[in-house]
Design a protein around this motif. Structure first.
Motif, PDB file in Angstrom:
ATOM      1  N   GLU A  85     -28.905 -24.002 -30.615  1.00 34.06           N
ATOM      2  CA  GLU A  85     -29.918 -23.744 -29.597  1.00 34.06           C
ATOM      3  C   GLU A  85     -30.078 -22.256 -29.328  1.00 34.06           C
ATOM      4  O   GLU A  85     -31.187 -21.781 -29.065  1.00 34.06           O
ATOM      5  CB  GLU A  85     -29.603 -24.477 -28.294  1.00 34.06           C
ATOM      6  CG  GLU A  85     -30.703 -24.289 -27.257  1.00 34.06           C
ATOM      7  CD  GLU A  85     -30.578 -25.174 -26.038  1.00 34.06           C
ATOM      8  OE1 GLU A  85     -31.534 -25.208 -25.239  1.00 34.06           O
ATOM      9  OE2 GLU A  85     -29.530 -25.834 -25.886  1.00 34.06           O
ATOM     10  N   LEU A 133     -36.944 -31.176 -30.871  1.00 34.59           N
ATOM     11  CA  LEU A 133     -36.922 -31.233 -29.411  1.00 34.59           C
ATOM     12  C   LEU A 133     -36.671 -29.848 -28.809  1.00 34.59           C
ATOM     13  O   LEU A 133     -37.338 -29.430 -27.849  1.00 34.59           O
ATOM     14  CB  LEU A 133     -35.844 -32.213 -28.954  1.00 34.59           C
ATOM     15  CG  LEU A 133     -35.656 -32.413 -27.451  1.00 34.59           C
ATOM     16  CD1 LEU A 133     -36.925 -32.952 -26.812  1.00 34.59           C
ATOM     17  CD2 LEU A 133     -34.492 -33.354 -27.182  1.00 34.59           C
ATOM     18  N   LEU A 134     -35.719 -29.111 -29.388  1.00 36.35           N
ATOM     19  CA  LEU A 134     -35.402 -27.773 -28.884  1.00 36.35           C
ATOM     20  C   LEU A 134     -36.497 -26.762 -29.218  1.00 36.35           C
ATOM     21  O   LEU A 134     -36.750 -25.827 -28.452  1.00 36.35           O
ATOM     22  CB  LEU A 134     -34.055 -27.315 -29.433  1.00 36.35           C
ATOM     23  CG  LEU A 134     -32.840 -28.101 -28.926  1.00 36.35           C
ATOM     24  CD1 LEU A 134     -31.573 -27.634 -29.629  1.00 36.35           C
ATOM     25  CD2 LEU A 134     -32.700 -27.974 -27.415  1.00 36.35           C
ATOM     26  N   LYS A 137     -38.890 -27.349 -26.537  1.00 35.24           N
ATOM     27  CA  LYS A 137     -38.357 -26.835 -25.270  1.00 35.24           C
ATOM     28  C   LYS A 137     -38.575 -25.327 -25.152  1.00 35.24           C
ATOM     29  O   LYS A 137     -39.042 -24.839 -24.114  1.00 35.24           O
ATOM     30  CB  LYS A 137     -36.870 -27.152 -25.171  1.00 35.24           C
ATOM     31  CG  LYS A 137     -36.159 -26.479 -24.007  1.00 35.24           C
ATOM     32  CD  LYS A 137     -34.654 -26.717 -24.044  1.00 35.24           C
ATOM     33  CE  LYS A 137     -33.942 -25.909 -22.964  1.00 35.24           C
ATOM     34  NZ  LYS A 137     -32.471 -26.117 -22.988  1.00 35.24           N
ATOM     35  N   HIS A 138     -38.223 -24.597 -26.183  1.00 31.58           N
ATOM     36  CA  HIS A 138     -38.229 -23.136 -26.087  1.00 31.58           C
ATOM     37  C   HIS A 138     -39.576 -22.505 -26.425  1.00 31.58           C
ATOM     38  O   HIS A 138     -39.814 -21.340 -26.065  1.00 31.58           O
ATOM     39  CB  HIS A 138     -37.141 -22.557 -26.988  1.00 31.58           C
ATOM     40  CG  HIS A 138     -35.760 -22.797 -26.477  1.00 31.58           C
ATOM     41  ND1 HIS A 138     -35.212 -22.058 -25.450  1.00 31.58           N
ATOM     42  CD2 HIS A 138     -34.822 -23.726 -26.816  1.00 31.58           C
ATOM     43  CE1 HIS A 138     -33.984 -22.498 -25.199  1.00 31.58           C
ATOM     44  NE2 HIS A 138     -33.723 -23.500 -26.004  1.00 31.58           N
ATOM     45  N   LEU A 181     -43.335 -36.174 -26.392  1.00 23.70           N
ATOM     46  CA  LEU A 181     -43.694 -34.764 -26.221  1.00 23.70           C
ATOM     47  C   LEU A 181     -45.189 -34.602 -25.978  1.00 23.70           C
ATOM     48  O   LEU A 181     -45.610 -33.723 -25.212  1.00 23.70           O
ATOM     49  CB  LEU A 181     -43.274 -33.966 -27.454  1.00 23.70           C
ATOM     50  CG  LEU A 181     -41.774 -33.755 -27.659  1.00 23.70           C
ATOM     51  CD1 LEU A 181     -41.521 -33.027 -28.977  1.00 23.70           C
ATOM     52  CD2 LEU A 181     -41.154 -32.975 -26.499  1.00 23.70           C
ATOM     53  N   GLU A 184     -45.581 -35.183 -22.308  1.00 28.48           N
ATOM     54  CA  GLU A 184     -44.967 -34.173 -21.450  1.00 28.48           C
ATOM     55  C   GLU A 184     -45.591 -32.800 -21.614  1.00 28.48           C
ATOM     56  O   GLU A 184     -45.697 -32.039 -20.639  1.00 28.48           O
ATOM     57  CB  GLU A 184     -43.468 -34.085 -21.716  1.00 28.48           C
ATOM     58  CG  GLU A 184     -42.755 -33.073 -20.833  1.00 28.48           C
ATOM     59  CD  GLU A 184     -41.276 -33.332 -20.663  1.00 28.48           C
ATOM     60  OE1 GLU A 184     -40.615 -32.515 -20.010  1.00 28.48           O
ATOM     61  OE2 GLU A 184     -40.784 -34.340 -21.193  1.00 28.48           O
ATOM     62  N   LEU A 185     -46.006 -32.442 -22.814  1.00 29.02           N
ATOM     63  CA  LEU A 185     -46.526 -31.101 -23.064  1.00 29.02           C
ATOM     64  C   LEU A 185     -48.035 -31.006 -22.956  1.00 29.02           C
ATOM     65  O   LEU A 185     -48.589 -29.929 -23.144  1.00 29.02           O
ATOM     66  CB  LEU A 185     -46.096 -30.621 -24.459  1.00 29.02           C
ATOM     67  CG  LEU A 185     -44.595 -30.541 -24.730  1.00 29.02           C
ATOM     68  CD1 LEU A 185     -44.353 -29.974 -26.125  1.00 29.02           C
ATOM     69  CD2 LEU A 185     -43.886 -29.708 -23.674  1.00 29.02           C
TER      70      LEU A 185
END
Length: 259
Positions: A85, A133-134, A137-138, A181, A184-185
Motif C-alpha cells: 500500500e 481496491l487500493l 482508494k488512493h 466501486l 461508491e466512486l
C-alpha cells in the motif's frame, strides 16, 4: 512481496503494425498498470497514437522503459507494487491528475488445491482484488471529470475448473468489486474486461502443443476463434469512451463462458 502485473512476455514477440485506435484520447492522461506486459504494451501504443499522455506503471522499471521507447508520444515511467500500500500511495502522489486508469494486473496461483501455498494465494489476491481496491482508494480523488477505472477479470470466474480455484475466485471477486466501486466512486466509472483464451503469448510455453490447444478452444467457442490482444484493446477503449457504461464486465471470450 512484489506482485507482477501480468504473465511474462517474450521481448521478441512481434507487435502488430495495425492497432485499434480511438478518436477520443487527444490530450488525456492515461495510466496503464501492467505496461510491461504484451497487452499493456499494445494498449500503450494504441493510446499514444490516439494522442494520450501516458503513465506507464508496473513492478519492473526495465520493462516499463522498454514500453516507453515503443510509444509515439509522451510517457512517464512510475514503478508500483500492487502488494504494497505504501508503494501505491507513493505512486498516486506522483501520478497526480489523470483521466483514465487501466490495470491488466494478474498473478495466477494455479494448481491442485492440496498444493496451493498461502504466499501464492496472497499474491494472486493482491494483483486482482486488493491491488485494484487500493488503486481506487488512493487515486479516486485524482480522476478528472468523466474519468474511469478499468480492471481485468477473466473467464475462469464463470467457468471454474480443477486447479483453477484461486483464479476463478480472484476474477469473480474483481467482477463484484467493480460494481461496488462504481456505486461508491460515482460519477467516476469503474468497469472490467474479462478475457477468455487470448493469444497474448502466455500460451507460448505449450510449445508444439500450442496450435492444437488453440484450435480446440476455437472449435468449442461460439465465435469459433480465440482472442487476440487487439480484441482486448477494443474493449478497453469502449469502456473508456462510453460515459453510460459503469459497474459492467465486458466479456471478451468468444462466448467461451457459455460453451
Amino acid at each position: 512481496m512484489s506482485v507482477p502485473v501480468d504473465p511474462p512476455v517474450s521481448a521478441d514477440r512481434p507487435v502488430p503494425a495495425a492497432l485499434p485506435v480511438p478518436a477520443t484520447l487527444q490530450g488525456q492522461r492515461l495510466v496503464v498498470v501492467g505496461a510491461g506486459s504484451r497487452t499493456g504494451r499494445l494498449l500503450a501504443q494504441a493510446a499514444s497514437a490516439a494522442g494520450a499522455d501516458l503513465v506507464l506503471a508496473g513492478p519492473d522499471p526495465r520493462k516499463l522503459e522498454w514500453t516507453a521507447g515503443e510509444v509515439s508520444g509522451p510517457a512517464e515511467v512510475i514503478p508500483v507494487d500492487l502488494a504494497d500500500e505504501r508503494s501505491i500511495a507513493e505512486f498516486a502522489a506522483r501520478v497526480g491528475r489523470f483521466d483514465h486508469l487501466v490495470s491488466t494486473a494478474a498473478m495466477p496461483a494455479n494448481g491442485p488445491l492440496a498444493d496451493l501455498e498461502l504466499e501464492a494465494i496472497q499474491r494472486a489476491f493482491a494483483a486482482k482484488v486488493v491491488g485494484p481496491l487500493l488503486l481506487a482508494k488512493h487515486l479516486a480523488g485524482q480522476v478528472a471529470e468523466n474519468g474511469s477505472f478499468t480492471f481485468f477479470s477473466g473467464v475462469a470466474a464463470w467457468r471454474p475448473a480443477p486447479a483453477r480455484t484461486v483464479m476463478a475466485t480472484t476474477n469473480g471477486a474483481l467482477a463484484f468489486l467493480v460494481q461496488a466501486l462504481a456505486v461508491e466512486l460515482a460519477p467516476v466509472r469503474v468497469n472490467a474486461v474479462s478475457p477468455g483464451i487470448v493469444d497474448t503469448g502466455s500460451w507460448d510455453g505449450l510449445g508444439a502443443d500450442k496450435a492444437a490447444f488453440l484450435q480446440q478452444v476455437a472449435a468449442r467457442n461460439p465465435a469459433r476463434r480465440v482472442g487476440s490482444p487487439e480484441d482486448l484493446i477494443k474493449a478497453v477503449f469502449y469502456a473508456i469512451d462510453s460515459p453510460y457504461v459503469t459497474g459492467t464486465v465486458l466479456h471478451v471470450d468468444g462466448g467461451g463462458r457459455l460453451a
